[in-house]
Design a protein around this motif. Sequence first.
Motif, PDB file in Angstrom:
ATOM      1  N   LEU A 182       4.863 135.680 125.509  1.00  0.00           N
ATOM      2  CA  LEU A 182       3.783 135.858 124.532  1.00  0.00           C
ATOM      3  C   LEU A 182       2.459 135.343 125.082  1.00  0.00           C
ATOM      4  O   LEU A 182       1.399 135.853 124.744  1.00  0.00           O
ATOM      5  CB  LEU A 182       4.119 135.133 123.225  1.00  0.00           C
ATOM      6  N   VAL A 185      -7.403 136.547 128.995  1.00  0.00           N
ATOM      7  CA  VAL A 185      -7.723 135.501 128.032  1.00  0.00           C
ATOM      8  C   VAL A 185      -6.444 134.878 127.515  1.00  0.00           C
ATOM      9  O   VAL A 185      -5.513 135.580 127.133  1.00  0.00           O
ATOM     10  CB  VAL A 185      -8.499 136.073 126.828  1.00  0.00           C
ATOM     11  N   LYS A 219     -11.590 132.915 118.125  1.00  0.00           N
ATOM     12  CA  LYS A 219     -10.739 134.075 117.833  1.00  0.00           C
ATOM     13  C   LYS A 219     -11.458 135.390 118.140  1.00  0.00           C
ATOM     14  O   LYS A 219     -10.808 136.383 118.463  1.00  0.00           O
ATOM     15  CB  LYS A 219     -10.251 134.027 116.391  1.00  0.00           C
ATOM     16  N   PRO A 238      -5.490 132.285 124.593  1.00  0.00           N
ATOM     17  CA  PRO A 238      -5.837 131.347 123.533  1.00  0.00           C
ATOM     18  C   PRO A 238      -4.674 130.368 123.323  1.00  0.00           C
ATOM     19  O   PRO A 238      -3.528 130.780 123.232  1.00  0.00           O
ATOM     20  CB  PRO A 238      -6.013 132.241 122.302  1.00  0.00           C
ATOM     21  N   ARG A 278       8.217 132.386 124.476  1.00  0.00           N
ATOM     22  CA  ARG A 278       6.872 131.829 124.358  1.00  0.00           C
ATOM     23  C   ARG A 278       6.036 132.155 125.602  1.00  0.00           C
ATOM     24  O   ARG A 278       4.864 132.500 125.499  1.00  0.00           O
ATOM     25  CB  ARG A 278       6.975 130.309 124.144  1.00  0.00           C
ATOM     26  N   THR A 309       3.955 129.280 118.110  1.00  0.00           N
ATOM     27  CA  THR A 309       4.191 130.661 117.703  1.00  0.00           C
ATOM     28  C   THR A 309       5.163 131.320 118.675  1.00  0.00           C
ATOM     29  O   THR A 309       4.959 131.262 119.882  1.00  0.00           O
ATOM     30  CB  THR A 309       2.881 131.452 117.656  1.00  0.00           C
ATOM     31  N   GLY A 310       6.193 131.958 118.132  1.00  0.00           N
ATOM     32  CA  GLY A 310       7.185 132.610 118.971  1.00  0.00           C
ATOM     33  C   GLY A 310       8.475 131.821 119.070  1.00  0.00           C
ATOM     34  O   GLY A 310       9.498 132.360 119.464  1.00  0.00           O
ATOM     35  N   ALA A 326     -11.043 135.719 121.790  1.00  0.00           N
ATOM     36  CA  ALA A 326      -9.659 136.076 122.131  1.00  0.00           C
ATOM     37  C   ALA A 326      -9.330 137.518 121.767  1.00  0.00           C
ATOM     38  O   ALA A 326      -8.255 137.999 122.087  1.00  0.00           O
ATOM     39  CB  ALA A 326      -8.691 135.136 121.417  1.00  0.00           C
ATOM     40  N   ILE A 366      -8.925 138.519 118.742  1.00  0.00           N
ATOM     41  CA  ILE A 366      -8.101 138.520 117.531  1.00  0.00           C
ATOM     42  C   ILE A 366      -8.908 139.044 116.343  1.00  0.00           C
ATOM     43  O   ILE A 366      -8.427 139.870 115.577  1.00  0.00           O
ATOM     44  CB  ILE A 366      -7.561 137.096 117.252  1.00  0.00           C
ATOM     45  N   PHE A 415      -4.234 127.885 120.592  1.00  0.00           N
ATOM     46  CA  PHE A 415      -4.713 127.236 119.377  1.00  0.00           C
ATOM     47  C   PHE A 415      -3.616 126.345 118.805  1.00  0.00           C
ATOM     48  O   PHE A 415      -3.860 125.465 118.017  1.00  0.00           O
ATOM     49  CB  PHE A 415      -5.147 128.268 118.339  1.00  0.00           C
ATOM     50  N   GLU A 416      -2.387 126.645 119.158  1.00  0.00           N
ATOM     51  CA  GLU A 416      -1.245 125.837 118.757  1.00  0.00           C
ATOM     52  C   GLU A 416      -0.152 126.102 119.776  1.00  0.00           C
ATOM     53  O   GLU A 416      -0.305 126.945 120.639  1.00  0.00           O
ATOM     54  CB  GLU A 416      -0.803 126.166 117.327  1.00  0.00           C
TER      55      GLU A 416
END
Lengths: 263, 247
Positions: B116, B90, B71, B92, B113, B98-99, B74, B76, B94-95
């Motif tokens: 994003l 960059v 993070k 990321p 998505r 989201t979105g 990234a 963040i 991680f999952e």
Amino acid sequence: MRSSFDDIARSAALWPIWARLGLQDVRLKFRRSAIGPAWIFINLAILVVSIGFIYANLLGQEPRQFIPYLTIGMILWAYLTNSIIDGGNAFVHSEGYIKQISLPIYVYLFRFFISITATMLITMCAFVIVAVLYRLPVGLGTLLAVPGLLMLMATSLLLIAIFAHLNARFRDVAHLASVAMQVLFYVTPVIFPAHLLQNRGRLAWIVELNPMFHLLEVVRRPLLSNSAAEWHSYLVAVGIIAVLGTVSMVLVRVYGRRIVFAL
Amino acid sequence: MAHLHISHVDLEFTVGAERQDTLHSMLRRGLMRHTEQRTVKALQDVSITIAAGERVGLIGHNGAGKSTLLKVMAGIYPPKRGAVAVDGHVCPLFEFVTGFEMEATGWENIRTRALLLGMSPREIDRKIDSIAAFSNLGEFLDIPVRHYSSGMFVRLAFATSTAVDPQILLLDEVMAAGDAVFINSARQRMNDLMLRASVVVFASHSLDVLPSFCDRTILLQKGRVIADGPTAEVVRLYQAPTAVPVT
């Protein structure tokens, strides 16, 4: 931190993202309801009709003047309230995005600004209907509402920025703000005409010193009477924007990206 | 060329202060004059340089700081001290989800998505058909994802997220360990994604996936880099806890 202000510029440039997310928020809110955004009107209409006829009577006002006044006042007031209460959650509700996606965090402020402003513009259509029904004067003076509206939008964006930061850091702020807005609602001429207070010498200051009143006036007056608001209302509106702008710059400077640790 | 440079990064989480500050706790602190903040040192003096073309593994026990380091890379988490210099876009991962909005259709969610993740609208127009094809959802893409089974949902999220062309790709173990969950085609797609990126950093527990991808591996323990070198050597060190200096 220099990069926080870079982040704001980068966020603004990412408009395809925040415009899409913001408009999607408005669309999705009504997707499963049968009549969709019409609920925004119905909500407003019921409020205006019920408050309108009772208060017009109570305060001895002509409904043909009072109803349009009340309608536009409620629309603009809801805009400011939503900016503070809903917009105040811009960071808190975006926690999942902020912690998983490496976009500059101010994208989410713009997202909330878009959805709150779009909702306000939709309700504005209700005022257009009222204006036609009551044959409000329309002319070049009406156009003066546009600069007024731009001032109000700037205020909305800055309020979102300020309360999003404060609310992320201190979760009590949202509750405090909601209480404060309730008190302000009864003090500010929205559901009663300003001149009722202004004519009572001793209470006139409640209106004149109320920044919210002037903020409403720069949009309300041109729309209702086809003429500019008082010049000092514009002055106060510019002053408010300057103060809010300074406060939000300080908050961005103090917190910057560290706001993620408060989420 | 894409590269990543981190020097002397410290990162602390303040538990009890920044997380749960209330006016009440501030008042109490102001009155009682003793603080009950606790800081957790998540990263300490971390310096890493990763050049274009490198594929780097991150290993370490739970809480060693792998995700936190990703993070920081990234952008963040801003570091408390030290510098992070990143050249290149960059991404990321991680999952996957989201979105995603439950009320929006499959098509709408692909677009959101993808935006994003940093794709441009034009890039999305170009890729959307291949994303749809991989998701294999056909007409279901026209209905809200609320009606999807969890398997369909994962397919769509995975198809969209793996369509990016990142310069610097950051993966956390959920994604990297996809092999346990996904069928072969998904695994192949993940491999393609990792080969497309100029730089890959991926955190993993799974020591059998790591050597096939990464020549270089970094071992983290309690927020410090305690080994950084060829994957085989670092993995050996990791598996022999007695050899690890305890800080």
